[in-house]
Scaffold this motif. Structure first.
Motif, PDB file in Angstrom:
ATOM      1  N   THR A  95      46.730  51.346  48.531  1.00 46.61           N
ATOM      2  CA  THR A  95      46.592  52.244  47.463  1.00 46.61           C
ATOM      3  C   THR A  95      47.156  53.689  47.834  1.00 46.61           C
ATOM      4  OG1 THR A  95      45.005  50.989  46.345  1.00 46.61           O
ATOM      5  CG2 THR A  95      44.553  53.079  45.774  1.00 46.61           C
ATOM      6  N   ASP A 105      49.476  49.004  40.845  1.00 44.73           N
ATOM      7  CA  ASP A 105      48.322  48.604  41.877  1.00 44.73           C
ATOM      8  C   ASP A 105      47.327  47.728  41.528  1.00 44.73           C
ATOM      9  OD1 ASP A 105      46.970  48.581  44.177  1.00 44.73           O
ATOM     10  OD2 ASP A 105      46.472  51.056  44.005  1.00 44.73           O
ATOM     11  N   GLU A 106      47.621  46.465  41.800  1.00 43.68           N
ATOM     12  CA  GLU A 106      46.837  45.552  41.647  1.00 43.68           C
ATOM     13  C   GLU A 106      46.468  45.246  39.871  1.00 43.68           C
ATOM     14  OE1 GLU A 106      43.517  44.185  44.155  1.00 43.68           O
ATOM     15  OE2 GLU A 106      44.650  45.223  45.902  1.00 43.68           O
ATOM     16  N   GLN A 143      44.580  50.888  40.220  1.00 42.81           N
ATOM     17  CA  GLN A 143      43.580  49.528  40.835  1.00 42.81           C
ATOM     18  C   GLN A 143      42.133  49.460  40.079  1.00 42.81           C
ATOM     19  OE1 GLN A 143      43.247  49.247  45.084  1.00 42.81           O
ATOM     20  NE2 GLN A 143      42.011  47.492  44.975  1.00 42.81           N
TER      21      GLN A 143
HETATM   22 MG   LIG Z   1      44.086  49.302  46.912  1.00 38.86          MG
END
Ligand SMILES: [Mg+2]
Ligand SMILES: Nc1ncnc2c1ncn2[C@@H]1O[C@H](COP(=O)(O)OP(=O)(O)OP(=O)(O)O)[C@@H](O)[C@H]1O
Lengths: 250, 340
Positions: free
Chosen positions: A44, A172-173, A86
């Motif tokens: 991140t 991000d995820e 995220q």
């Molecule tokens: Mg992360």
């Protein structure tokens, strides 16, 4: 060919803690690249450096050959660099329709108009509608975002990034916390992105990552451990040791 | 097949919602405000004050309720506008409409310049900086006795008739029509702005500034824009007060003024525009009522009312009314919905 996105010896430290350690990485236009690594590896943070939320301690970032290391986040977005977060960064009181229309207006450079209504350009509405439908958000587009179930919010997170029609997309995820079915739908959407869009995907789901990515970078302790095509990464003993070890308790 | 049907053009519902058409309650509100001229002839001076307070609160709502910028010193611009109109009239130019324009321009200019100080930092910093600036402006006005008349206020303000025809009268008739007209014009502007692309961006910034910059919005610049506009509107409100009362004193810069407008916005319902106007009116009525009942402790009771509102009527009076209304309607509509 000029890389779509290039990092040169990127380093970031918080006090004594080095969170990004001399990362050099280059993504070709249209490449589907995955970034994996255990929790706290600095994934991140890397996205935050790329988008300008954080300033690197040293190193350079180039977008389509242009130096953007010093550029403010909003300028990087305008150059076609979009991201998802995220942890959802949404607009609790706006509806998905309003939020997506807002992003489209911004991309089209007409978000400063204060004298006309929101519906002056029919094309904006059509585009918003098509995008929301594509992500399965059509039926809840008039509900305030904060009242949507988490899975829907996650989809809106992606819709906002796609509304910018990015040339480089950092995810991000994106599937974090959504159900298995929703996750599958989500990846169908991502797989259907135009081939010229460059994608950097961060995810912990190895099945998805290995199916999606053409190349994979493994980040450990802020540094690149290894990089290569999926088969090579899957076979690498160091990756197994570091990554599978972390996954078993993650 | 289903996919094709789905990708059709958006229903007109989308367009209707985004366009925010005038509702009948809104029209009723303005008709009622105009009718007050005939219905409450003895209240007109007070109602004119309420309209001015409403305009000032509206400018605060644009800032706080729409863009999410907290200010404890918005009265600085109210006061600047008041003094600009006062000085113009005192020095021989008493034409009211151009006075308003001048006040709006000067206050807006000051807003623009100070925005670069104010808009840095967090909410708490902003509260302190805005408060600081308003105190500085007040002290400066206090010192510049030659210009502002100091603590005595500005004397000898002669405001000409509106359009050269309607003189300001003792019963507040002209004052009310004038104040209401200006309030309405400014309201139209603010309503337009709020439902424009720029206004949507402001609501986005209030909701999540971080995401806005990731979407390509220069958040700081947008806030400079709205801060300037809010300052100009506050300046016009201040000018209205000077012109309708033919007097202006240092009170216009006071912290009371800023906090009253904030209170009106929160009491009425932040971000609703109408809430600011209704809140200003209610606050004024409440003050006069309480001052009559308990001359000494009226501020205490306002505080109690404010806390009760925060606890039981979040979203302000307007939010409370809307919730009550939808609940009543749902109660009535529910049985019919079960029918096939
Ligand atoms: Mg992360
Ligand atoms: N602002 C900050 N100040 C100090 N340390 C930070 C800061 N931001 C992140 N870190 C540290 O940097 C390291 C990397 O964090 P980061 O969030 O980038 O990891 P990640 O790879 O995204 O992890 P996850 O898989 O859990 O999302 C962590 O040890 C974290 O505590």
């Amino acid at each position: 060919m000029t890389p779509a996105l290039e990092m040169r010896r990127l380093t970031k430290s918080f006090g004594g803690l080095v969170v990004t350690n001399n990362v050099s990485l280059s993504l070709a236009p249209g490449e589907r690249h995955a970034l994996i690594g255990p929790n706290g590896a600095g994934k991140t943070t890397l996205v935050n450096l790329l988008t300008g939320v954080l300033a690197p301690s040293s190193g350079e970032i180039l977008l389509h050959g242009e130096h953007i290391t010093e550029k403010r986040p909003y300028l990087r977005a305008r150059l076609g660099l979009a991201r998802t977060f995220q942890v959802n960064q949404l607009f609790p009181l706006l509806t998905p329709l309003e939020a997506v229309v807002m992003a489209i207006l911004q991309r089209r450079g007409i978000a400063t108009r204060w004298w006309s209504g929101l519906t002056r350009d029919r094309a904006v509405l059509d585009e918003a509608w098509a995008l929301l439908e594509r992500l399965g958000l059509g039926d809840c587009r008039h509900e305030p975002t904060r009242e949507l179930p988490y899975g829907r919010q996650r989809l809106l997170e992606i819709a906002l990034a796609l509304a910018l029609q990015p040339r480089v997309l950092l995810l991000d995820e994106p599937a974090a916390g959504v159900s298995e079915t929703e996750g599958r739908d989500l990846f169908t959407t991502l797989a259907a992105l135009p081939p010229e869009v460059t994608v950097l995907l961060i995810d912990h789901d190895m099945d998805l990552v290995f199916r999606f990515a053409e190349r994979i970078t493994v980040l450990v302790g802020g540094a690149v451990l290894v990089q290569g095509p999926p088969q090579q990464i899957a076979a690498d003993p160091r990756v197994r040791e570091v990554y599978l070890g972390a996954e078993s308790h993650g | 097949m289903i996919v094709e049907a789905k990708s059709a053009a958006p229903p007109t519902e989308d367009e209707r919602r985004l366009r925010a058409p005038w509702r009948s309650v809104e029209i009723a509100f303005w008709v009622l405000a105009a009718a007050a001229y005939l219905l409450l002839p003895h209240q007109l001076p007070l109602l004119a004050q309420a309209a001015i307070g409403g305009l000032f609160a509206l400018s605060v709502d644009l800032l706080l309720g729409i863009a999410g910028v907290m200010s404890l010193g918005h009265a600085a611009f109210f006061g600047i506008g008041g003094y600009v109109a006062g000085l113009l009239a005192q020095s021989g130019w008493g034409e009211p409409l151009s006075g308003l324009v001048a006040a709006g321009l000067v206050a807006g200019g000051c807003g623009f310049l100070s925005s670069f100080l104010v808009l840095r930092g967090s909410d708490l910093t902003r509260l302190m900086v805005t408060l600081g600036i308003s105190l500085l402006v007040m002290e400066a006005a206090n010192r510049m006795t030659w210009l502002t008349g100091g603590s005595d206020g500005l004397q000898g303000i002669d405001v000409w008739p509106i359009f050269g025809v309607w003189e300001f009268d003792l019963y507040g008739r002209t004052a009310y029509v004038y104040a209401l007209g200006v309030l309405f014009a400014c309201f139209l502007l603010v309503r337009r702005v709020v439902h424009s692309p720029f206004g949507l961006t402001l609501r986005g910034i209030k909701g999540n500034p971080r995401r806005m910059s990731a979407l390509g919005t220069p958040v700081g610049r947008r806030l400079v824009g709205v801060y300037t506009l809010a300052a100009a509107l506050a300046g016009i409100a201040g000018a209205l007060l000077t012109q309708t009362t033919q007097f202006v004193s240092l009170d216009v810069f006071g912290f009371d003024k800023s906090s009253e407008a904030l209170l009106a916005v929160v009491l009425g319902g932040a971000g609703t525009l109408y809430g600011a106007i209704v809140g200003a009116l209610m606050l004024m009525e409440l003050e006069t009522l309480l001052a009559r009942i308990t001359p000494e402790y009226w501020q205490f009771w306002i505080g109690i009312a404010f806390m009760a509102q925060a606890l039981y009527a979040r979203g302000g009076i307007l939010g409370f009314t809307v919730r009550l209304w939808t609940r009543l309607r749902r109660g009535v509509a529910a049985p019919s919905r079960t029918a096939p």
